[in-house]
Design a protein around this motif. Structure first.
Motif, PDB file in Angstrom:
ATOM      1  N   SER A  19       3.991  11.995  10.029  1.00  0.00           N
ATOM      2  CA  SER A  19       4.344  12.946   8.976  1.00  0.00           C
ATOM      3  C   SER A  19       5.476  13.874   9.390  1.00  0.00           C
ATOM      4  O   SER A  19       6.258  14.303   8.547  1.00  0.00           O
ATOM      5  N   GLY A  20       5.604  14.186  10.676  1.00  0.00           N
ATOM      6  CA  GLY A  20       6.634  15.116  11.130  1.00  0.00           C
ATOM      7  C   GLY A  20       8.010  14.488  11.246  1.00  0.00           C
ATOM      8  O   GLY A  20       8.980  15.163  11.584  1.00  0.00           O
ATOM      9  N   PHE A  21       8.116  13.180  10.989  1.00  0.00           N
ATOM     10  CA  PHE A  21       9.397  12.489  11.133  1.00  0.00           C
ATOM     11  C   PHE A  21       9.435  11.342  10.137  1.00  0.00           C
ATOM     12  O   PHE A  21       9.525  10.180  10.477  1.00  0.00           O
ATOM     13  N   SER A  22       9.334  11.684   8.858  1.00  0.00           N
ATOM     14  CA  SER A  22       9.243  10.684   7.810  1.00  0.00           C
ATOM     15  C   SER A  22      10.321  10.916   6.763  1.00  0.00           C
ATOM     16  O   SER A  22      10.410  11.995   6.185  1.00  0.00           O
ATOM     17  N   PHE A  23      11.136   9.894   6.538  1.00  0.00           N
ATOM     18  CA  PHE A  23      12.219   9.974   5.565  1.00  0.00           C
ATOM     19  C   PHE A  23      12.179   8.725   4.703  1.00  0.00           C
ATOM     20  O   PHE A  23      12.035   7.621   5.216  1.00  0.00           O
ATOM     21  N   SER A  24      12.286   8.888   3.405  1.00  0.00           N
ATOM     22  CA  SER A  24      12.275   7.737   2.509  1.00  0.00           C
ATOM     23  C   SER A  24      12.741   8.177   1.131  1.00  0.00           C
ATOM     24  O   SER A  24      13.011   9.349   0.895  1.00  0.00           O
ATOM     25  N   SER A  25      12.745   7.237   0.224  1.00  0.00           N
ATOM     26  CA  SER A  25      13.019   7.534  -1.171  1.00  0.00           C
ATOM     27  C   SER A  25      11.868   8.389  -1.712  1.00  0.00           C
ATOM     28  O   SER A  25      10.715   8.220  -1.304  1.00  0.00           O
ATOM     29  N   GLY A  26      12.150   9.269  -2.619  1.00  0.00           N
ATOM     30  CA  GLY A  26      11.122  10.120  -3.214  1.00  0.00           C
ATOM     31  C   GLY A  26      10.083   9.343  -3.997  1.00  0.00           C
ATOM     32  O   GLY A  26       8.975   9.827  -4.219  1.00  0.00           O
ATOM     33  N   SER A  27      10.403   8.107  -4.381  1.00  0.00           N
ATOM     34  CA  SER A  27       9.451   7.301  -5.152  1.00  0.00           C
ATOM     35  C   SER A  27       8.204   6.973  -4.342  1.00  0.00           C
ATOM     36  O   SER A  27       7.161   6.655  -4.913  1.00  0.00           O
ATOM     37  N   ILE A  28       8.301   7.069  -3.046  1.00  0.00           N
ATOM     38  CA  ILE A  28       7.148   6.759  -2.193  1.00  0.00           C
ATOM     39  C   ILE A  28       5.961   7.660  -2.524  1.00  0.00           C
ATOM     40  O   ILE A  28       4.814   7.234  -2.509  1.00  0.00           O
ATOM     41  N   ILE A  29       6.226   8.910  -2.854  1.00  0.00           N
ATOM     42  CA  ILE A  29       5.158   9.869  -3.158  1.00  0.00           C
ATOM     43  C   ILE A  29       4.493   9.542  -4.497  1.00  0.00           C
ATOM     44  O   ILE A  29       3.324   9.827  -4.695  1.00  0.00           O
ATOM     45  N   LYS A  30       5.240   8.939  -5.403  1.00  0.00           N
ATOM     46  CA  LYS A  30       4.637   8.502  -6.669  1.00  0.00           C
ATOM     47  C   LYS A  30       3.793   7.250  -6.463  1.00  0.00           C
ATOM     48  O   LYS A  30       2.729   7.115  -7.037  1.00  0.00           O
ATOM     49  N   GLU A  31       4.296   6.338  -5.638  1.00  0.00           N
ATOM     50  CA  GLU A  31       3.607   5.067  -5.419  1.00  0.00           C
ATOM     51  C   GLU A  31       2.410   5.200  -4.481  1.00  0.00           C
ATOM     52  O   GLU A  31       1.385   4.549  -4.685  1.00  0.00           O
ATOM     53  N   VAL A  32       2.557   6.002  -3.433  1.00  0.00           N
ATOM     54  CA  VAL A  32       1.473   6.217  -2.461  1.00  0.00           C
ATOM     55  C   VAL A  32       1.385   7.728  -2.227  1.00  0.00           C
ATOM     56  O   VAL A  32       1.873   8.248  -1.234  1.00  0.00           O
ATOM     57  N   PRO A  33       0.769   8.444  -3.155  1.00  0.00           N
ATOM     58  CA  PRO A  33       0.732   9.907  -3.049  1.00  0.00           C
ATOM     59  C   PRO A  33      -0.096  10.386  -1.860  1.00  0.00           C
ATOM     60  O   PRO A  33      -1.049   9.725  -1.445  1.00  0.00           O
ATOM     61  N   GLU A 131     -11.512   9.768  -6.007  1.00  0.00           N
ATOM     62  CA  GLU A 131     -10.229   9.120  -6.306  1.00  0.00           C
ATOM     63  C   GLU A 131      -9.768   8.122  -5.244  1.00  0.00           C
ATOM     64  O   GLU A 131      -8.580   7.991  -4.985  1.00  0.00           O
ATOM     65  N   LEU A 132     -10.710   7.391  -4.634  1.00  0.00           N
ATOM     66  CA  LEU A 132     -10.305   6.407  -3.625  1.00  0.00           C
ATOM     67  C   LEU A 132      -9.437   5.299  -4.228  1.00  0.00           C
ATOM     68  O   LEU A 132      -8.642   4.691  -3.518  1.00  0.00           O
ATOM     69  N   GLY A 133      -9.570   5.060  -5.518  1.00  0.00           N
ATOM     70  CA  GLY A 133      -8.686   4.088  -6.166  1.00  0.00           C
ATOM     71  C   GLY A 133      -7.237   4.527  -6.106  1.00  0.00           C
ATOM     72  O   GLY A 133      -6.330   3.731  -5.879  1.00  0.00           O
ATOM     73  N   TYR A 135      -6.084   7.101  -3.945  1.00  0.00           N
ATOM     74  CA  TYR A 135      -5.704   7.518  -2.592  1.00  0.00           C
ATOM     75  C   TYR A 135      -6.276   6.613  -1.507  1.00  0.00           C
ATOM     76  O   TYR A 135      -6.342   6.991  -0.351  1.00  0.00           O
ATOM     77  N   GLY A 136      -6.680   5.414  -1.884  1.00  0.00           N
ATOM     78  CA  GLY A 136      -7.196   4.461  -0.906  1.00  0.00           C
ATOM     79  C   GLY A 136      -6.118   3.477  -0.485  1.00  0.00           C
ATOM     80  O   GLY A 136      -4.915   3.717  -0.678  1.00  0.00           O
ATOM     81  N   LEU A 137      -6.554   2.369   0.064  1.00  0.00           N
ATOM     82  CA  LEU A 137      -5.633   1.343   0.549  1.00  0.00           C
ATOM     83  C   LEU A 137      -5.068   0.511  -0.589  1.00  0.00           C
ATOM     84  O   LEU A 137      -5.698   0.361  -1.628  1.00  0.00           O
ATOM     85  N   GLY A 138      -3.901  -0.048  -0.353  1.00  0.00           N
ATOM     86  CA  GLY A 138      -3.310  -0.996  -1.284  1.00  0.00           C
ATOM     87  C   GLY A 138      -3.728  -2.405  -0.870  1.00  0.00           C
ATOM     88  O   GLY A 138      -4.562  -2.588   0.012  1.00  0.00           O
ATOM     89  N   ASN A 139      -3.111  -3.378  -1.497  1.00  0.00           N
ATOM     90  CA  ASN A 139      -3.312  -4.774  -1.097  1.00  0.00           C
ATOM     91  C   ASN A 139      -2.111  -5.567  -1.585  1.00  0.00           C
ATOM     92  O   ASN A 139      -2.232  -6.541  -2.307  1.00  0.00           O
ATOM     93  N   TRP A 140      -0.935  -5.128  -1.167  1.00  0.00           N
ATOM     94  CA  TRP A 140       0.316  -5.740  -1.586  1.00  0.00           C
ATOM     95  C   TRP A 140       0.517  -7.049  -0.831  1.00  0.00           C
ATOM     96  O   TRP A 140       0.534  -7.068   0.401  1.00  0.00           O
ATOM     97  N   ASN A 141       0.649  -8.139  -1.547  1.00  0.00           N
ATOM     98  CA  ASN A 141       0.868  -9.464  -0.948  1.00  0.00           C
ATOM     99  C   ASN A 141      -0.098  -9.768   0.197  1.00  0.00           C
ATOM    100  O   ASN A 141       0.311 -10.276   1.241  1.00  0.00           O
ATOM    101  N   GLY A 142      -1.354  -9.421   0.023  1.00  0.00           N
ATOM    102  CA  GLY A 142      -2.364  -9.711   1.042  1.00  0.00           C
ATOM    103  C   GLY A 142      -2.396  -8.727   2.199  1.00  0.00           C
ATOM    104  O   GLY A 142      -3.117  -8.927   3.171  1.00  0.00           O
TER     105      GLY A 142
END
Length: 192
Positions: A19-33, A131-133, A135-142
């Motif tokens: 968390s102290g060294f994380s840079f990305s597109s802002g969309s990441i917070i929408k996709e994985v809040p 809200e684990l759905g 804020y839980g894990l994904g399952n992208w492409n297995g």
């Protein structure tokens, strides 16, 4: 963290997110809040977020040394108050519930945790599972938890890590402490 013994000219693929060294597109917070159900948790939130991001299709990369400019993270917190200094009567309970939530997400509850869980009220269990759905894990492409553990070399349930995890998925030769260890061994072997 570990220090690299050489500059790198392109991003290095890594195993973990911090968390102290994380840079990305802002969309990441929408996709994985960021999980708002982890009050007073310090150790565990990065492992949870890394698993959630990776299982949602994100990869991690280390920053590049560009013309000897480095990004610095100030670890000292002496100049400002932090959440661990906040006094609340329910602080320890909230922290324990946050820890159980992360262990539930990472499927790493041991016997003591199961015992704690069985002693919780329905309200506390609901709080842990809120809200684990979302804020839980994904399952992208297995990419599930089992695949994340194989990728990183971390077995959350057994609390074991492979060498791969110790070095972030990189060869030891990239790291200063590895280089210093080799120099020390050479010096010791040539010493009479």
């Amino acid at each position: 963290g570990r220090s690299l013994n050489q500059g790198i000219s392109e991003p290095l693929p890594l195993l973990f997110w911090v968390s102290g060294f994380s840079f990305s597109s802002g969309s990441i917070i929408k996709e994985v809040p960021y999980d708002p159900h982890l009050p007073f948790l310090f150790f565990g939130e990065e492992s949870s977020m890394a698993a959630r991001l990776w299982t949602s299709g994100y990869d991690f990369f280390g920053a590049v040394n560009v013309n000897d400019h480095y990004i610095y993270h100030l670890w000292s917190r002496s100049f400002r108050p932090t959440f661990v200094e906040v006094e609340r009567a329910d602080r320890q309970e909230l922290k324990m519930l946050s820890e159980l939530r992360v262990k539930k997400i990472l499927n790493s509850m041991n016997e003591k945790d199961v015992e704690k869980w069985s002693g919780l009220t329905k309200e506390q269990k609901d709080q842990c599972e809120a809200e684990l759905g979302k804020y839980g894990l994904g399952n992208w492409n297995g990419r599930d938890l089992k695949a994340f553990e194989a990728f990183t070399g971390v077995d959350f349930k057994a609390k074991k890590i492979q060498d791969r995890a110790l070095w972030g998925g990189l060869d030891k030769k990239y790291f200063l402490d590895s280089l210093l260890d080799m120099i020390s061994l050479i010096a010791m072997s040539t010493k009479k």
